[in-house]
Design a protein around this motif. Sequence first.
Motif, PDB file in Angstrom:
ATOM      1  N   GLU A 220       0.745  -1.263   0.103  1.00 14.13           N
ATOM      2  CA  GLU A 220      -0.308   0.361   0.045  1.00 14.13           C
ATOM      3  C   GLU A 220       1.210   1.457  -0.287  1.00 14.13           C
ATOM      4  N   PRO A 221       0.504   2.318  -0.150  1.00 12.32           N
ATOM      5  CA  PRO A 221       0.673   3.537   0.016  1.00 12.32           C
ATOM      6  C   PRO A 221       1.607   3.602   1.290  1.00 12.32           C
ATOM      7  N   GLY A 222       3.124   3.906   1.418  1.00 18.56           N
ATOM      8  CA  GLY A 222       3.708   4.366   2.525  1.00 18.56           C
ATOM      9  C   GLY A 222       4.079   3.110   3.040  1.00 18.56           C
ATOM     10  N   GLU A 223       3.641   1.556   2.401  1.00 25.09           N
ATOM     11  CA  GLU A 223       3.931   0.495   3.367  1.00 25.09           C
ATOM     12  C   GLU A 223       5.568   0.676   4.045  1.00 25.09           C
ATOM     13  N   PHE A 224       6.280   0.493   3.132  1.00 23.53           N
ATOM     14  CA  PHE A 224       7.322   0.623   3.683  1.00 23.53           C
ATOM     15  C   PHE A 224       8.569   0.863   4.317  1.00 23.53           C
ATOM     16  N   THR A 225       7.743   2.612   4.489  1.00 29.99           N
ATOM     17  CA  THR A 225       8.387   3.511   5.207  1.00 29.99           C
ATOM     18  C   THR A 225       7.450   3.432   6.325  1.00 29.99           C
ATOM     19  N   LEU A 226       5.845   2.630   6.922  1.00 27.52           N
ATOM     20  CA  LEU A 226       5.660   2.127   7.856  1.00 27.52           C
ATOM     21  C   LEU A 226       6.066   0.954   8.785  1.00 27.52           C
ATOM     22  N   ARG A 227       6.390   0.048   7.878  1.00 28.83           N
ATOM     23  CA  ARG A 227       6.480  -0.604   8.432  1.00 28.83           C
ATOM     24  C   ARG A 227       8.487  -0.773   9.642  1.00 28.83           C
ATOM     25  N   ALA A 228       9.478   1.033   8.192  1.00 31.67           N
ATOM     26  CA  ALA A 228      10.206   1.390   8.845  1.00 31.67           C
ATOM     27  C   ALA A 228      10.338   2.388   9.902  1.00 31.67           C
ATOM     28  N   PHE A 229       9.221   2.916  10.766  1.00 32.94           N
ATOM     29  CA  PHE A 229       8.908   3.941  11.830  1.00 32.94           C
ATOM     30  C   PHE A 229       8.082   2.603  12.807  1.00 32.94           C
ATOM     31  N   LEU A 230       7.078   1.067  11.705  1.00 35.95           N
ATOM     32  CA  LEU A 230       7.232   0.621  13.640  1.00 35.95           C
ATOM     33  C   LEU A 230       8.213  -0.467  13.527  1.00 35.95           C
ATOM     34  N   ASN A 231       9.130  -0.118  13.004  1.00 38.91           N
ATOM     35  CA  ASN A 231       9.988  -1.143  13.691  1.00 38.91           C
ATOM     36  C   ASN A 231      11.376  -0.907  14.449  1.00 38.91           C
ATOM     37  N   GLY A 232      11.066   0.854  14.685  1.00 39.37           N
ATOM     38  CA  GLY A 232      11.662   1.742  15.119  1.00 39.37           C
ATOM     39  C   GLY A 232      13.338   1.956  14.297  1.00 39.37           C
ATOM     40  N   LYS A 233      13.082   2.398  13.034  1.00 35.88           N
ATOM     41  CA  LYS A 233      13.698   2.398  12.123  1.00 35.88           C
ATOM     42  C   LYS A 233      13.574   3.805  11.936  1.00 35.88           C
ATOM     43  N   LEU A 234      13.003   4.261  12.040  1.00 34.25           N
ATOM     44  CA  LEU A 234      12.426   5.712  12.650  1.00 34.25           C
ATOM     45  C   LEU A 234      11.177   6.227  12.610  1.00 34.25           C
ATOM     46  N   ASP A 235      11.235   7.846  13.410  1.00 34.78           N
ATOM     47  CA  ASP A 235      10.092   8.184  14.489  1.00 34.78           C
ATOM     48  C   ASP A 235       9.073   8.644  13.078  1.00 34.78           C
ATOM     49  N   LEU A 236       8.183   8.914  13.625  1.00 31.25           N
ATOM     50  CA  LEU A 236       7.431  10.014  12.727  1.00 31.25           C
ATOM     51  C   LEU A 236       7.130  10.732  12.220  1.00 31.25           C
ATOM     52  N   SER A 237       8.197  12.347  12.659  1.00 27.18           N
ATOM     53  CA  SER A 237       8.664  12.751  12.155  1.00 27.18           C
ATOM     54  C   SER A 237       9.834  12.468  11.373  1.00 27.18           C
ATOM     55  N   GLN A 238      10.280  11.684  11.025  1.00 26.16           N
ATOM     56  CA  GLN A 238      11.211  11.257  10.343  1.00 26.16           C
ATOM     57  C   GLN A 238      10.523  11.240   9.005  1.00 26.16           C
TER      58      GLN A 238
END
Length: 473
Positions: free
Chosen positions: A115-133
């Motif tokens: 889905e749109p943005g799902e790779f970055t969403l998983r990065a957020f959920l796995n602690g690779k990025l915070d939401l603002s990043q």
Amino acid sequence: MKIINDTIVAAAGGVGGAIGVVRVSGAAATTICDAVFRATGDGGALVDATGYSIRHGEIYNPADRVVIDDVLVTVFRAPRSYTGEDSVEISCHGSPYIQRRIIELLIGWGARAAEPGEFTLRAFLNGKLDLSQAEAVADLIASTDRASHDVATRQMRGGYSAEFTALRAELLTLVSLLELELDFGEEDVEFADRARLAALMGDAAERIDRLARSFSYGNALREGFAVAIAGAPNVGKSTLLNALVHDDRALVSDIPGTTRDVVEESIVLSGIRFRFLDTAGIRATDDRLEQMGIERTRTSVARAHVVLVVVTAGHSCAETIRNVAETLGGMSVGDRRLCIVVNKIDASDAELPSVSELATAIPALSGGDFGLLPVSAKFGTGIERLADYLVSLAAGSSLLQSDTIVSNARHYEALVRAAESLARARTGLSDGLTPDFLAQDIREVLHHLGTITGEITTPEILANIFSKFCIGK
């Protein structure tokens, strides 16, 4: 957005280039890719590959053994990947057909279309990025000039997040001390010194206010600095727009009232995007259509970061500017920057007014910081100097070098709400409210700040944010 720990696939590269990239992420990424990939020579299976290794080979359809494309396959291992999961990136030729066929094969072997943005969403959920990043990733992709790129890059690298982390740490200390007092309520003990508490609240309020005030500047960097070109009819506003953008963007005529709607054009000057708004000439008129255009001029001036007030050389500049200001309902400097552009200097030998003379003659300009530049829009005289002046206004702020420029409307709204809650806490402290009420207000501040970096989230917030991303990121 439904969060499932399955394996997803999408085209990650732009269509139409020489090279395309198909991205796969999830626990079964290497297994699924192995089903349709044959390595060259003794390259070996992808499931046995180490992280950051590359295999050359071909993608083929196991059903009929037809080769789809020669590819390079890069393997990333959890947690050292963009998403924090096992990931594979297939570099193929840029043909949309080839990318589509590879994705279809991978879906047939168990992957799911991302889905749109799902790779970055998983990065957020796995602690690779915070939401603002994570949101900065989208801004980086959308950046169209150096300034917006620099702001997004700094935010993505965490400088932006560090400010909020430090601020939340201070507030957590405050609320912890207040809540500790509640445990010893019967003993009438104060763990939080009220003078120190007031000082910390004041510091927090100042930092939140500074961040909120940076939004006007940050949003301009993101969307482009709005420059309204205003003035009476026939002073050369449309000619000035055309000269600034080096194109015949607006119609030019000697007939007063030609421009009746706002004409907008964007250009990049020294790495900063400007949006020029050529507005209807300001004068008293009974023409209903022209009146509507003048009303749109008022709106453009109100939302502009810079206003260029164009007057004609050889005429009474002060009187003309006063008439413009009165028609617009007041045009004080305020948060906007004004520049008086004296046009048609090629057609007049009249002496130009000074900044001090204009400031004295026009109350709206008194005490303000504004520019005064002579030009000939028709022949290009002074246009380069005007462009340099606009760049100096945009780039001259120390905010441009700051790691904490707020450019996201969602973040700004959260800061405004945090400021309101903190103001209640400060009022409650001065009124002698009990620790439980003070702690509640500070908890609300923490909540609003937490929504910026993602300590506080809901499925609705995440779905709204990531649905605006492009597929493949």
